[in-house]
Design a protein around this motif. Structure first.
Motif, PDB file in Angstrom:
ATOM      1  N   GLU A   1       1.741   3.007  -2.158  1.00 30.31           N
ATOM      2  CA  GLU A   1       0.568   2.462  -2.858  1.00 30.31           C
ATOM      3  C   GLU A   1      -0.688   3.251  -2.509  1.00 30.31           C
ATOM      4  O   GLU A   1      -1.530   3.504  -3.364  1.00 30.31           O
ATOM      5  CB  GLU A   1       0.380   0.984  -2.494  1.00 30.31           C
TER       6      GLU A   1
ATOM      7  N   LYS B   1      -1.975 -15.364 -11.358  1.00 26.80           N
ATOM      8  CA  LYS B   1      -1.370 -14.030 -11.243  1.00 26.80           C
ATOM      9  C   LYS B   1      -1.107 -13.420 -12.626  1.00 26.80           C
ATOM     10  O   LYS B   1      -1.325 -12.236 -12.852  1.00 26.80           O
ATOM     11  CB  LYS B   1      -0.053 -14.103 -10.457  1.00 26.80           C
TER      12      LYS B   1
ATOM     13  N   ASP C   1      -2.735  -2.512  -9.268  1.00 27.88           N
ATOM     14  CA  ASP C   1      -1.972  -2.917  -8.090  1.00 27.88           C
ATOM     15  C   ASP C   1      -2.487  -4.269  -7.591  1.00 27.88           C
ATOM     16  O   ASP C   1      -3.585  -4.699  -7.960  1.00 27.88           O
ATOM     17  CB  ASP C   1      -2.110  -1.854  -6.986  1.00 27.88           C
ATOM     18  N   GLY C   2      -1.714  -4.915  -6.760  1.00 23.60           N
ATOM     19  CA  GLY C   2      -2.109  -6.190  -6.159  1.00 23.60           C
ATOM     20  C   GLY C   2      -2.756  -5.965  -4.806  1.00 23.60           C
ATOM     21  O   GLY C   2      -2.986  -4.828  -4.385  1.00 23.60           O
ATOM     22  N   ALA C   3      -3.067  -7.046  -4.123  1.00 20.74           N
ATOM     23  CA  ALA C   3      -3.612  -6.964  -2.763  1.00 20.74           C
ATOM     24  C   ALA C   3      -3.264  -8.250  -2.023  1.00 20.74           C
ATOM     25  O   ALA C   3      -3.002  -9.287  -2.641  1.00 20.74           O
ATOM     26  CB  ALA C   3      -5.119  -6.771  -2.799  1.00 20.74           C
ATOM     27  N   ASP C   4      -3.275  -8.151  -0.712  1.00 20.10           N
ATOM     28  CA  ASP C   4      -3.047  -9.345   0.113  1.00 20.10           C
ATOM     29  C   ASP C   4      -4.352  -9.984   0.537  1.00 20.10           C
ATOM     30  O   ASP C   4      -4.416 -11.205   0.711  1.00 20.10           O
ATOM     31  CB  ASP C   4      -2.181  -8.973   1.317  1.00 20.10           C
TER      32      ASP C   4
ATOM     33  N   THR D   1       2.817  -2.696  -6.903  1.00 24.01           N
ATOM     34  CA  THR D   1       3.981  -3.486  -6.481  1.00 24.01           C
ATOM     35  C   THR D   1       3.578  -4.943  -6.264  1.00 24.01           C
ATOM     36  O   THR D   1       2.467  -5.207  -5.795  1.00 24.01           O
ATOM     37  CB  THR D   1       4.544  -2.894  -5.172  1.00 24.01           C
TER      38      THR D   1
ATOM     39  N   LYS E   1      -3.290  -4.416   2.265  1.00 27.18           N
ATOM     40  CA  LYS E   1      -2.133  -4.376   1.387  1.00 27.18           C
ATOM     41  C   LYS E   1      -0.877  -4.122   2.233  1.00 27.18           C
ATOM     42  O   LYS E   1      -0.972  -3.803   3.399  1.00 27.18           O
ATOM     43  CB  LYS E   1      -2.295  -3.262   0.341  1.00 27.18           C
ATOM     44  N   GLY E   2       0.266  -4.310   1.599  1.00 29.38           N
ATOM     45  CA  GLY E   2       1.510  -4.024   2.301  1.00 29.38           C
ATOM     46  C   GLY E   2       2.364  -5.248   2.560  1.00 29.38           C
ATOM     47  O   GLY E   2       3.389  -5.160   3.222  1.00 29.38           O
ATOM     48  N   GLY E   3       1.940  -6.389   1.995  1.00 30.57           N
ATOM     49  CA  GLY E   3       2.756  -7.593   2.129  1.00 30.57           C
ATOM     50  C   GLY E   3       4.168  -7.370   1.601  1.00 30.57           C
ATOM     51  O   GLY E   3       5.137  -7.912   2.119  1.00 30.57           O
ATOM     52  N   GLY E   4       4.268  -6.530   0.575  1.00 33.82           N
ATOM     53  CA  GLY E   4       5.586  -6.216   0.011  1.00 33.82           C
ATOM     54  C   GLY E   4       6.197  -4.970   0.624  1.00 33.82           C
ATOM     55  O   GLY E   4       7.256  -4.505   0.182  1.00 33.82           O
ATOM     56  N   GLY E   5       5.522  -4.400   1.611  1.00 32.37           N
ATOM     57  CA  GLY E   5       6.061  -3.247   2.325  1.00 32.37           C
ATOM     58  C   GLY E   5       5.832  -1.911   1.646  1.00 32.37           C
ATOM     59  O   GLY E   5       6.314  -0.878   2.123  1.00 32.37           O
ATOM     60  N   ALA E   6       5.058  -1.900   0.556  1.00 35.04           N
ATOM     61  CA  ALA E   6       4.922  -0.668  -0.228  1.00 35.04           C
ATOM     62  C   ALA E   6       3.630   0.086   0.078  1.00 35.04           C
ATOM     63  O   ALA E   6       3.205   0.951  -0.689  1.00 35.04           O
ATOM     64  CB  ALA E   6       4.995  -1.004  -1.720  1.00 35.04           C
TER      65      ALA E   6
ATOM     66  N   LYS F   1      -6.796 -14.578  -2.667  1.00 35.02           N
ATOM     67  CA  LYS F   1      -6.786 -13.281  -1.969  1.00 35.02           C
ATOM     68  C   LYS F   1      -8.183 -12.774  -1.626  1.00 35.02           C
ATOM     69  O   LYS F   1      -8.321 -11.773  -0.940  1.00 35.02           O
ATOM     70  CB  LYS F   1      -6.088 -12.230  -2.848  1.00 35.02           C
TER      71      LYS F   1
ATOM     72  N   SER G   1       4.173  -9.474  -7.188  1.00 35.15           N
ATOM     73  CA  SER G   1       4.405 -10.498  -8.202  1.00 35.15           C
ATOM     74  C   SER G   1       3.266 -10.595  -9.209  1.00 35.15           C
ATOM     75  O   SER G   1       3.457 -11.157 -10.291  1.00 35.15           O
ATOM     76  CB  SER G   1       4.603 -11.853  -7.503  1.00 35.15           C
ATOM     77  N   THR G   2       2.083 -10.079  -8.890  1.00 39.78           N
ATOM     78  CA  THR G   2       0.971 -10.092  -9.846  1.00 39.78           C
ATOM     79  C   THR G   2       1.111  -8.907 -10.811  1.00 39.78           C
ATOM     80  O   THR G   2       0.989  -9.062 -12.035  1.00 39.78           O
ATOM     81  CB  THR G   2      -0.377 -10.051  -9.104  1.00 39.78           C
TER      82      THR G   2
HETATM   83  C1  5RP Z   1       2.916  -4.639  -1.650  1.00 44.01           C
HETATM   84  C2  5RP Z   1       1.499  -5.021  -1.843  1.00 44.01           C
HETATM   85  C3  5RP Z   1       1.220  -5.991  -2.926  1.00 44.01           C
HETATM   86  O1  5RP Z   1       0.358  -5.391  -3.827  1.00 44.01           O
HETATM   87  C4  5RP Z   1       0.615  -7.203  -2.334  1.00 44.01           C
HETATM   88  O2  5RP Z   1       1.515  -7.715  -1.354  1.00 44.01           O
HETATM   89  C5  5RP Z   1       0.323  -8.281  -3.377  1.00 44.01           C
HETATM   90  O3  5RP Z   1       1.497  -8.851  -3.845  1.00 44.01           O
HETATM   91  P1  5RP Z   1       1.521 -10.116  -4.798  1.00 44.01           P
HETATM   92  O4  5RP Z   1       0.847  -9.722  -6.060  1.00 44.01           O
HETATM   93  O5  5RP Z   1       2.972 -10.421  -4.943  1.00 44.01           O
HETATM   94  O6  5RP Z   1       0.784 -11.228  -4.085  1.00 44.01           O
HETATM   95  O7  5RP Z   1       0.604  -4.568  -1.188  1.00 44.01           O
HETATM   96  O8  5RP Z   1       3.074  -3.781  -0.557  1.00 44.01           O
END
Ligand code: 5RP
Length: 226
Positions: free
Chosen positions: A103, A4, A81-84, A25, A94-99, A121, A27-28
């Motif tokens: 986003e 990450k 940005d990150g991705a799930d 949004t 995307k949206g694991g963090g609810g954003a 991922k 942790s990455t």
């Molecule tokens: C938040 C997201 C994040 O970008 C996604 O969950 C990746 O998060 P992380 O880098 O913590 O794995 O879509 O809504």
């Protein structure tokens, strides 16, 4: 360095003086924020960023990254940005963090969207490792839940650790939709979900990513262009 951090820091190298950024949004992206903040502090980098969540707004502010709102910018030079999940065609969940809503709005006005992930991922088929988040207006939640079930998934209301219903930064709820066999046609599914009254946004990001950075456990950053 963990994957990450490798990915997050590599993407920050594309940030140039004077740019207006979308700040993703997660942790990455956290490591991207750290790297940008270091360049501001140590090298006088001049940038401003539109945060995609209250969490990122808070972190960026604390690190001294200047912020902007969508009233002040019409286009963003670069969003990181990150991705799930991300597949071979750069389609994403995307949206694991609810954003997801903020986003997607930010991605849609970005000249370049760079996605930073670890190797876990990257998937052959979306929906196989992660449930698709769908943001819904609370009033419509039962109606949307039934409509999503008819599309072949198993929706579950997202809850916080203490068991209460999760709310997004926009005051909405999230239905996490598990597709038992994955998602066969993400583009068609996005249209079907968007057509359900009460849906605010789905976590399917279609044709929005331009560059993918995969941090590897050996410290390499693999860069792929769409
Ligand atoms: C938040 C997201 C994040 O970008 C996604 O969950 C990746 O998060 P992380 O880098 O913590 O794995 O879509 O809504």
């Amino acid at each position: 360095m963990q994957p990450k951090e490798v990915a997050g820091r590599r993407a920050a190298e594309w940030v140039e003086d004077g740019m207006t950024l979308g700040l993703g949004t997660g942790s990455t992206v956290f490591f991207t924020l750290v790297a940008i903040a270091e360049r501001i502090r140590d090298h006088g980098l001049r940038v401003r960023g539109v945060p995609t969540s209250l969490d990122t707004e808070h972190k960026a502010r604390g690190m001294g990254i200047p912020l902007a709102t969508l009233d002040q910018v019409t286009q963003l030079d670069l969003t990181i940005d990150g991705a799930d999940e991300i597949d071979g065609a750069f389609q994403m969940i995307k949206g694991g963090g609810g954003a997801l809503l903020r986003e997607k709005v930010v991605a849609a006005i970005s000249r370049r969207e760079v996605i930073v992930v670890g190797p876990d991922k990257v998937v052959a088929r979306l929906g196989t490792t992660f449930a698709l988040p769908v943001e819904v207006v609370p009033f419509a939640r039962p109606v949307v839940e039934r409509a999503l079930s008819r599309l072949g998934c198993e929706p579950a209301v997202r809850r916080t650790r203490d068991g209460s219903e999760y709310r997004t930064d926009n005051g909405n709820q999230i239905l996490d939709c598990r597709f038992p066999a994955g998602i066969a046609d993400a583009r068609a599914l996005e249209r079907q979900i968007d057509a359900i009254p009460g849906v605010v946004e789905s976590g399917l990001f279609i044709d929005l990513a331009h560059t993918l950075v995969i941090g590897q456990p050996d410290g390499r950053a693999e860069v792929r262009e769409r």
